[in-house]
Design a protein around this motif. Structure first.
Motif, PDB file in Angstrom:
ATOM      1  N   LEU A 450       0.837  -1.208   0.000  1.00  0.00           N
ATOM      2  CA  LEU A 450       0.000   0.000   0.000  1.00  0.00           C
ATOM      3  C   LEU A 450       0.872   1.258   0.000  1.00  0.00           C
ATOM      4  N   PHE A 451       1.832   1.313   0.892  1.00  0.00           N
ATOM      5  CA  PHE A 451       2.671   2.512   0.982  1.00  0.00           C
ATOM      6  C   PHE A 451       3.591   2.630  -0.229  1.00  0.00           C
ATOM      7  N   ASP A 452       4.094   1.513  -0.741  1.00  0.00           N
ATOM      8  CA  ASP A 452       4.917   1.570  -1.961  1.00  0.00           C
ATOM      9  C   ASP A 452       4.137   2.187  -3.117  1.00  0.00           C
ATOM     10  N   THR A 453       2.905   1.728  -3.270  1.00  0.00           N
ATOM     11  CA  THR A 453       2.082   2.211  -4.378  1.00  0.00           C
ATOM     12  C   THR A 453       1.737   3.686  -4.233  1.00  0.00           C
ATOM     13  N   TRP A 454       1.327   4.055  -3.040  1.00  0.00           N
ATOM     14  CA  TRP A 454       0.787   5.412  -2.862  1.00  0.00           C
ATOM     15  C   TRP A 454       1.837   6.478  -2.611  1.00  0.00           C
ATOM     16  N   LEU A 455       2.985   6.071  -2.048  1.00  0.00           N
ATOM     17  CA  LEU A 455       4.007   7.084  -1.716  1.00  0.00           C
ATOM     18  C   LEU A 455       5.210   7.078  -2.636  1.00  0.00           C
ATOM     19  N   PHE A 456       5.503   5.914  -3.217  1.00  0.00           N
ATOM     20  CA  PHE A 456       6.803   5.780  -3.893  1.00  0.00           C
ATOM     21  C   PHE A 456       6.725   5.331  -5.343  1.00  0.00           C
ATOM     22  N   THR A 457       5.515   5.218  -5.907  1.00  0.00           N
ATOM     23  CA  THR A 457       5.393   4.754  -7.295  1.00  0.00           C
ATOM     24  C   THR A 457       4.730   5.832  -8.140  1.00  0.00           C
ATOM     25  N   PRO A 458       5.412   6.309  -9.211  1.00  0.00           N
ATOM     26  CA  PRO A 458       4.770   7.297 -10.066  1.00  0.00           C
ATOM     27  C   PRO A 458       3.553   6.730 -10.768  1.00  0.00           C
ATOM     28  N   GLY A 459       2.591   7.596 -11.058  1.00  0.00           N
ATOM     29  CA  GLY A 459       1.388   7.160 -11.756  1.00  0.00           C
ATOM     30  C   GLY A 459       0.196   7.109 -10.809  1.00  0.00           C
ATOM     31  N   LYS A 460      -0.990   7.069 -11.412  1.00  0.00           N
ATOM     32  CA  LYS A 460      -2.226   7.057 -10.630  1.00  0.00           C
ATOM     33  C   LYS A 460      -2.530   5.638 -10.183  1.00  0.00           C
ATOM     34  N   PRO A 461      -2.552   5.400  -8.876  1.00  0.00           N
ATOM     35  CA  PRO A 461      -2.818   4.038  -8.405  1.00  0.00           C
ATOM     36  C   PRO A 461      -4.248   3.603  -8.773  1.00  0.00           C
ATOM     37  N   ALA A 462      -4.382   2.328  -9.104  1.00  0.00           N
ATOM     38  CA  ALA A 462      -5.728   1.778  -9.343  1.00  0.00           C
ATOM     39  C   ALA A 462      -6.395   1.577  -7.983  1.00  0.00           C
ATOM     40  N   LEU A 463      -7.723   1.666  -8.001  1.00  0.00           N
ATOM     41  CA  LEU A 463      -8.446   1.419  -6.746  1.00  0.00           C
ATOM     42  C   LEU A 463      -8.872  -0.046  -6.662  1.00  0.00           C
TER      43      LEU A 463
END
Ligand SMILES: [Zn+2]
Length: 463
Positions: A450-463
């Motif tokens: 969760l934190f990797d996706t939302w804090l450290f990965t460029p791009g719009k996270p999928a829900l």
């Protein structure tokens, strides 16, 4: 440069030790000029731990001149032959260490002090710096393109220094990881009020001057210190929950202010105390100044400073920072989402509390309004880079991260996590890894993805 210099000292120490065949303590060496922040390598200083600042400030709004004396009590964390303080501009006329004159040099924004005798590791020492001049505000891209720091107003000065402007008005270890307590004494022309952190110790008029003494007895990051001076109407009292409150409003703004700063400050201080844990400081309040050029407000410790831009949501944001930012401070500036993401999320919680919009709907409003191609999604809240450390993604995507976390672990765990966080790191420093660790512990879930996706990965996270 500096690293090779310390290495050379190390080599000398080894040579001397082996020549005399002694087991002496490490030879005294210069303290590092920075504390090791990747965004601001020169901020803070190595070799000592700042413990208490006594700031004496005399300011004349007619000439802009500040005359100051800073007495810092610090503890050596190594055997020190010399050490640095951060100081931008201004002229230093005298430096004393433990009451004896000490040699000093200036090198850019560093003030290097060489005491007569080296300072032994573990020992407390006092360095007193006498200085003066006309403080200059800082500018550049960092703070929304606004000037910040020591900013002249029509009747005095507005002082708001995040992230690196404290050292434009007092010599310091200017990094949030080196917190200290403060006594702040302000001398200003009679009729003006000096407003600062913590509690008012005394105020009196003498001759043509007004003297004001404030004491912040809880650890404070340097950027949260203020010595705002001007004409103010002051109202004091206690919040319904019992916290002392001090609200200073520039009389020029008395009728232009659509929000009741005193009432909202009291209500938000009390409500956040229920949600985030006990209010961490001795007093709450506000400084509302006539400073429209500053397009920002700042969570000055114990009394947020509001420029002409303010609203109920700004007030609840700055007060949430008393827990997230001021009491629990970033370890490094790249952790800034721990301040801004949380304070923005607090605005969503306030709307939820008011019954106007759920945090889930606030999340969706931000998420849905930004298509995947929006540059917003390219800033990483967990490492936004120096010049974009206050980018909107740090605030909004940071807050979204917390909503996603809340929906993953559930309200029960989430609302145990927030006060657990402020308790665990009260008056200290923490980083993102610390937060992930505590969230996993409180929830009993693995949350790295969760934190990797939302804090450290460029791009719009999928829900
Ligand atoms: Zn903020």
């Amino acid at each position: 440069m500096e690293l090779s210099r310390s290495a050379r000292w190390g080599a000398v120490a080894v040579a001397v030790a082996s020549f005399f065949v002694t087991a002496a303590a490490p030879a005294p060496a210069p303290g590092a000029p920075g504390i090791g922040d990747p965004y601001f390598p020169e901020l803070g200083n190595g070799g000592f731990d700042a413990r208490h600042y006594a700031l004496d400030i005399a300011y004349d709004p007619d000439t802009d001149r500040l005359d100051g004396r800073t007495t810092l009590t610090a503890r050596a964390t190594q055997n020190l032959s010399s050490f640095d303080l951060d100081l931008q501009g201004l002229d230093v006329t005298r430096v004393q260490v433990d009451g004896r004159r000490a040699a000093f040099t200036r090198d850019g924004d560093e003030l290097r002090v060489t005491p007569r005798d080296f300072l032994r590791k573990g020992r407390d020492f006092r360095v007193a710096v006498t200085y003066g001049g006309v403080p200059e505000p800082l500018s550049g891209p960092i703070v929304f393109g606004s000037e910040y720091g020591w900013m002249k107003t029509p009747d005095g000065v507005f002082v708001a220094c995040e992230p690196n402007a404290a050292s434009t008005w007092f010599p310091s270890s200017d990094h949030p990881s080196d917190k200290a307590t403060y006594d702040i004494r302000i001398k200003a022309p009679r009729g003006l009020t000096g407003v600062s952190n913590g509690r008012l110790v005394s105020t009196y008029d003498k001759g043509g001057s007004t003297y004001t003494h404030w004491r912040e007895s809880r650890p404070m990051a340097s950027y949260l210190a203020t010595a705002t001076i001007g004409k103010f109407d002051v109202r004091t009292g206690r919040t319904p929950g019992g916290t002392p409150i001090y609200v200073a409003i520039d009389p020029v703004l008395a009728d232009s202010n659509s929000v009741d700063v005193y009432a909202v400050t009291a209500a938000a201080t009390d409500y956040w105390s229920e949600l985030f844990g006990p209010y961490p400081f001795e007093e709450t309040g506000a400084i509302v100044d006539d400073m429209p050029e500053a397009g920002f407000s700042l969570e000055v410790q114990s009394k947020p400073a509001y420029s002409a831009v303010r609203s109920e949501t700004t007030i609840v944001h700055e007060l949430a920072h008393q827990w997230f930012g001021d009491s629990v401070s970033v370890a490094h500036w790249k952790d800034i989402w721990l301040n801004e993401g949380f304070a923005t999320y607090a605005q969503w919680l306030w709307s939820e509390h008011q019954g106007t919009r759920t945090a889930h709907d606030s999340f969706l409003a931000g998420y849905d309004s930004r298509p995947a191609g929006n540059a917003f999604w390219q800033t990483l809240p967990g490492d936004p880079q120096r010049d974009t450390m206050f980018a909107s993604a740090v605030y909004q995507r940071g807050a979204m991260t917390l909503q996603v976390l809340r929906e993953r672990i559930g309200d029960d765990a989430f609302f145990r996590l927030l006060p657990a966080w402020t308790k665990l790191h009260r008056y200290g420093n923490a980083d993102t890894a610390d937060f992930v660790r505590l969230a996993e512990k409180v929830s009993g879930q693995r949350l790295g993805d969760l934190f990797d996706t939302w804090l450290f990965t460029p791009g719009k996270p999928a829900l």
